[in-house]
Design a protein around this motif. Structure first.
Motif, PDB file in Angstrom:
ATOM      1  N   SER A 257       0.807  -1.219   0.000  1.00 37.01           N
ATOM      2  CA  SER A 257       0.000   0.000   0.000  1.00 37.01           C
ATOM      3  C   SER A 257       0.839   1.267   0.000  1.00 37.01           C
ATOM      4  O   SER A 257       0.304   2.364  -0.134  1.00 37.01           O
ATOM      5  CB  SER A 257      -0.934   0.009   1.220  1.00 37.01           C
ATOM      6  OG  SER A 257      -0.186  -0.025   2.426  1.00 37.01           O
ATOM      7  N   SER A 258       2.142   1.141   0.167  1.00 36.53           N
ATOM      8  CA  SER A 258       3.011   2.309   0.192  1.00 36.53           C
ATOM      9  C   SER A 258       3.086   2.948  -1.191  1.00 36.53           C
ATOM     10  O   SER A 258       3.045   2.271  -2.228  1.00 36.53           O
ATOM     11  CB  SER A 258       4.416   1.902   0.660  1.00 36.53           C
ATOM     12  OG  SER A 258       5.323   2.967   0.497  1.00 36.53           O
ATOM     13  N   ALA A 259       3.210   4.277  -1.207  1.00 40.01           N
ATOM     14  CA  ALA A 259       3.347   4.986  -2.486  1.00 40.01           C
ATOM     15  C   ALA A 259       4.610   4.563  -3.223  1.00 40.01           C
ATOM     16  O   ALA A 259       4.662   4.593  -4.456  1.00 40.01           O
ATOM     17  CB  ALA A 259       3.364   6.499  -2.238  1.00 40.01           C
ATOM     18  N   TRP A 260       5.639   4.139  -2.466  1.00 40.93           N
ATOM     19  CA  TRP A 260       6.881   3.681  -3.088  1.00 40.93           C
ATOM     20  C   TRP A 260       6.652   2.377  -3.855  1.00 40.93           C
ATOM     21  O   TRP A 260       7.420   2.056  -4.766  1.00 40.93           O
ATOM     22  CB  TRP A 260       7.961   3.479  -2.033  1.00 40.93           C
ATOM     23  CG  TRP A 260       8.354   4.730  -1.336  1.00 40.93           C
ATOM     24  CD1 TRP A 260       7.827   5.245  -0.190  1.00 40.93           C
ATOM     25  CD2 TRP A 260       9.369   5.657  -1.739  1.00 40.93           C
ATOM     26  NE1 TRP A 260       8.441   6.430   0.142  1.00 40.93           N
ATOM     27  CE2 TRP A 260       9.394   6.701  -0.792  1.00 40.93           C
ATOM     28  CE3 TRP A 260      10.268   5.694  -2.814  1.00 40.93           C
ATOM     29  CZ2 TRP A 260      10.276   7.771  -0.878  1.00 40.93           C
ATOM     30  CZ3 TRP A 260      11.154   6.761  -2.897  1.00 40.93           C
ATOM     31  CH2 TRP A 260      11.141   7.791  -1.934  1.00 40.93           C
ATOM     32  N   ALA A 261       5.636   1.618  -3.486  1.00 47.54           N
ATOM     33  CA  ALA A 261       5.331   0.363  -4.171  1.00 47.54           C
ATOM     34  C   ALA A 261       4.241   0.541  -5.223  1.00 47.54           C
ATOM     35  O   ALA A 261       4.235  -0.170  -6.233  1.00 47.54           O
ATOM     36  CB  ALA A 261       4.901  -0.692  -3.158  1.00 47.54           C
ATOM     37  N   VAL A 262       3.323   1.460  -5.002  1.00 47.38           N
ATOM     38  CA  VAL A 262       2.190   1.627  -5.915  1.00 47.38           C
ATOM     39  C   VAL A 262       2.659   2.042  -7.313  1.00 47.38           C
ATOM     40  O   VAL A 262       2.179   1.514  -8.326  1.00 47.38           O
ATOM     41  CB  VAL A 262       1.185   2.653  -5.348  1.00 47.38           C
ATOM     42  CG1 VAL A 262       0.149   3.026  -6.390  1.00 47.38           C
ATOM     43  CG2 VAL A 262       0.508   2.094  -4.102  1.00 47.38           C
ATOM     44  N   VAL A 263       3.603   2.962  -7.380  1.00 47.40           N
ATOM     45  CA  VAL A 263       4.051   3.473  -8.688  1.00 47.40           C
ATOM     46  C   VAL A 263       4.691   2.368  -9.533  1.00 47.40           C
ATOM     47  O   VAL A 263       4.281   2.146 -10.681  1.00 47.40           O
ATOM     48  CB  VAL A 263       5.004   4.670  -8.497  1.00 47.40           C
ATOM     49  CG1 VAL A 263       5.580   5.107  -9.844  1.00 47.40           C
ATOM     50  CG2 VAL A 263       4.274   5.836  -7.839  1.00 47.40           C
ATOM     51  N   PRO A 264       5.715   1.655  -9.026  1.00 43.10           N
ATOM     52  CA  PRO A 264       6.282   0.590  -9.872  1.00 43.10           C
ATOM     53  C   PRO A 264       5.297  -0.527 -10.180  1.00 43.10           C
ATOM     54  O   PRO A 264       5.334  -1.098 -11.274  1.00 43.10           O
ATOM     55  CB  PRO A 264       7.472   0.081  -9.047  1.00 43.10           C
ATOM     56  CG  PRO A 264       7.261   0.566  -7.672  1.00 43.10           C
ATOM     57  CD  PRO A 264       6.475   1.813  -7.774  1.00 43.10           C
ATOM     58  N   VAL A 265       4.396  -0.858  -9.238  1.00 44.67           N
ATOM     59  CA  VAL A 265       3.417  -1.910  -9.499  1.00 44.67           C
ATOM     60  C   VAL A 265       2.462  -1.474 -10.612  1.00 44.67           C
ATOM     61  O   VAL A 265       2.112  -2.271 -11.502  1.00 44.67           O
ATOM     62  CB  VAL A 265       2.642  -2.263  -8.218  1.00 44.67           C
ATOM     63  CG1 VAL A 265       1.403  -3.090  -8.531  1.00 44.67           C
ATOM     64  CG2 VAL A 265       3.536  -3.022  -7.247  1.00 44.67           C
TER      65      VAL A 265
END
Length: 440
Positions: A87-95
């Motif tokens: 749910s982190s923004a650091w993960a949302v973008v690459p996903v």
């Protein structure tokens, strides 16, 4: 007769109550007694600082490496474990980028399979095209493995697919550019076609290049089996309240770069061949699109290295500064506990955000770089073909077959004419005339 009026007595500092007749007051929890030399009943109260807790009234003891003192500093408690959350923004973008890329790759592959016998698909080298699309697909898939919760299985798949997707992609592109280079270099000396340019030979060359990467991974598995670790030292700040343990695979940054090193070598070699074949006519091969793809990819990875290492080190230094400021504010002045100042609360909140940045930045930078590399190859090499196949089928027709000698002659002519200043399209006319003559 003397009588003492206690309520009228005046004490130092304007106190009205009778002062206690003791040398030292009892120490609060988390403080140890430091006895005054020569005065057994007198002591100073010293707080147990850092990662120490109060063992007894006279001793502070350091907590173990995976523990930190509790709020009262009377015992130790486990350090919280952190990892990159979905749910982190650091993960949302690459996903999000990976999901879009996977959909686009599957769409391109489905289009090529449906129009497998059309001239455009055949001219692009069907066999190597499917190999390249498989590598692009794996480059997107690695994003989900890098963000998933580390365990032995996830760490094993990371080792296998981290460099494999890039290796498959650039091995196929290198084989293509090398074939183009050898064809036109051979054509300058002889009318005989060079060896190993058939689709079967191209697949064999690509497979041999990919096998080197797989062999290196197998050796890595044998020398250092995959495992997970909890790193407590990386995020251990001066203020123990901000300390965190990082759950991650037992892979160092050097091992990570070595895993990608062979793929980067293939990428650089492919770029060299793309530069050598940049003068070949676009009508006969994919040299120019491959060249633009490799130039852009090199820029992406040149930006990746300083971001991956430099930003992480900068963040680590910033963590230490913020943690030190919070620690100083907590212990400066009186040791009486009260409401935490608003400014200190803000600093503590910033620290809690900063302590995970190193993990987040490295993972996000790596996944986005791989997504961008795959997207560049997919967009420049395949989307124009898909556009023609779907929206301009009248252009997807068989062109006149030319001999090997005719193709090389036209390529040589176009190279010479490109160095001449011909007004009003004269060079283009001359090239077309030569093409017709050679075809006849």
């Amino acid at each position: 007769m003397l009588s003492q009026q206690m309520e009228d007595m005046q004490w130092p500092l304007g106190e009205r109550a009778v002062p206690s007749s003791v040398c030292s007051l009892p120490c609060r929890p988390g403080e140890r007694k430091k006895v005054v030399k020569g005065m057994a009943c007198c002591w100073h109260c010293e707080p147990c600082d850092g990662y120490q807790y109060q063992l007894n009234e006279f001793t502070c003891k350091l907590c173990s490496y995976n523990m930190r003192p509790d709020a009262n500093r009377t015992a130790c408690q486990p350090i919280p474990i952190t990892q990159l959350d979905w749910s982190s923004a650091w993960a949302v973008v690459p996903v999000l980028l990976a999901m879009l890329g996977i959909i686009a790759t599957m769409f391109v592959m489905a289009t090529f399979l449906r129009h497998n016998d059309t001239p455009i698909v055949r001219a692009s080298g069907r066999e190597l095209s499917y190999v390249l699309l498989t590598g692009i697909f794996l480059c997107y898939i690695i994003t989900f493995l890098m963000i998933a919760k580390p365990d032995v299985g996830v760490c094993s798949f990371r080792r296998i697919f981290l460099g494999l997707g890039m290796c498959i992609s650039y091995a196929a592109l290198l084989t293509k550019t090398n074939r183009i280079y050898r064809i036109f270099e051979q054509g300058k000396r002889s009318v005989t076609a060079p060896r190993l340019i058939s689709p079967t030979s191209q697949l064999a060359i690509t497979s041999s290049l990919i096998s080197v990467q797989l062999l290196g991974v197998l050796v890595w598995f044998g020398v250092d089996p995959p495992n997970i670790i909890i790193d407590y030292e990386e995020q251990k700040t001066i203020n123990p309240d901000l300390a965190r343990g990082v759950l991650k695979c037992d892979t160092t940054d050097l091992q990570l770069i070595c895993s990608l090193g062979y793929s980067i070598l293939l990428m650089v070699t492919c770029t060299v061949y793309a530069i050598k074949t940049r003068g070949v006519p676009e009508n006969f091969n994919e040299a120019k699109p491959i060249g633009f793809t490799m130039y852009t990819t090199c820029i992406v990875w040149l930006a990746f290295i300083p971001i991956f290492f430099g930003t992480a080190q900068s963040t680590e230094k910033q963590q230490q500064v913020v943690g030190s400021d919070s620690f100083k504010q907590e212990h400066v002045g009186t040791s009486r506990r009260g409401a935490e100042p608003v400014e200190q609360q803000g600093r503590s909140l910033d620290s809690r955000v900063l302590f995970t940045l190193q993990l987040y930045i490295q993972t996000t930078t790596l996944t986005i770089s791989m997504n961008l590399s795959a997207s560049v190859a997919l967009g420049m090499l395949y989307l124009p073909k898909v556009y023609v196949i779907l929206f301009h089928p009248e252009l997807n027709v068989q062109k006149r077959k030319r001999s090997f000698k005719a193709v090389v002659t036209v390529a040589t002519m176009s190279t010479r004419l490109s160095h001449k200043a011909r007004p009003n399209g004269e060079a283009k006319t001359e090239l077309c005339d030569n093409m017709d003559a050679d075809s006849k």
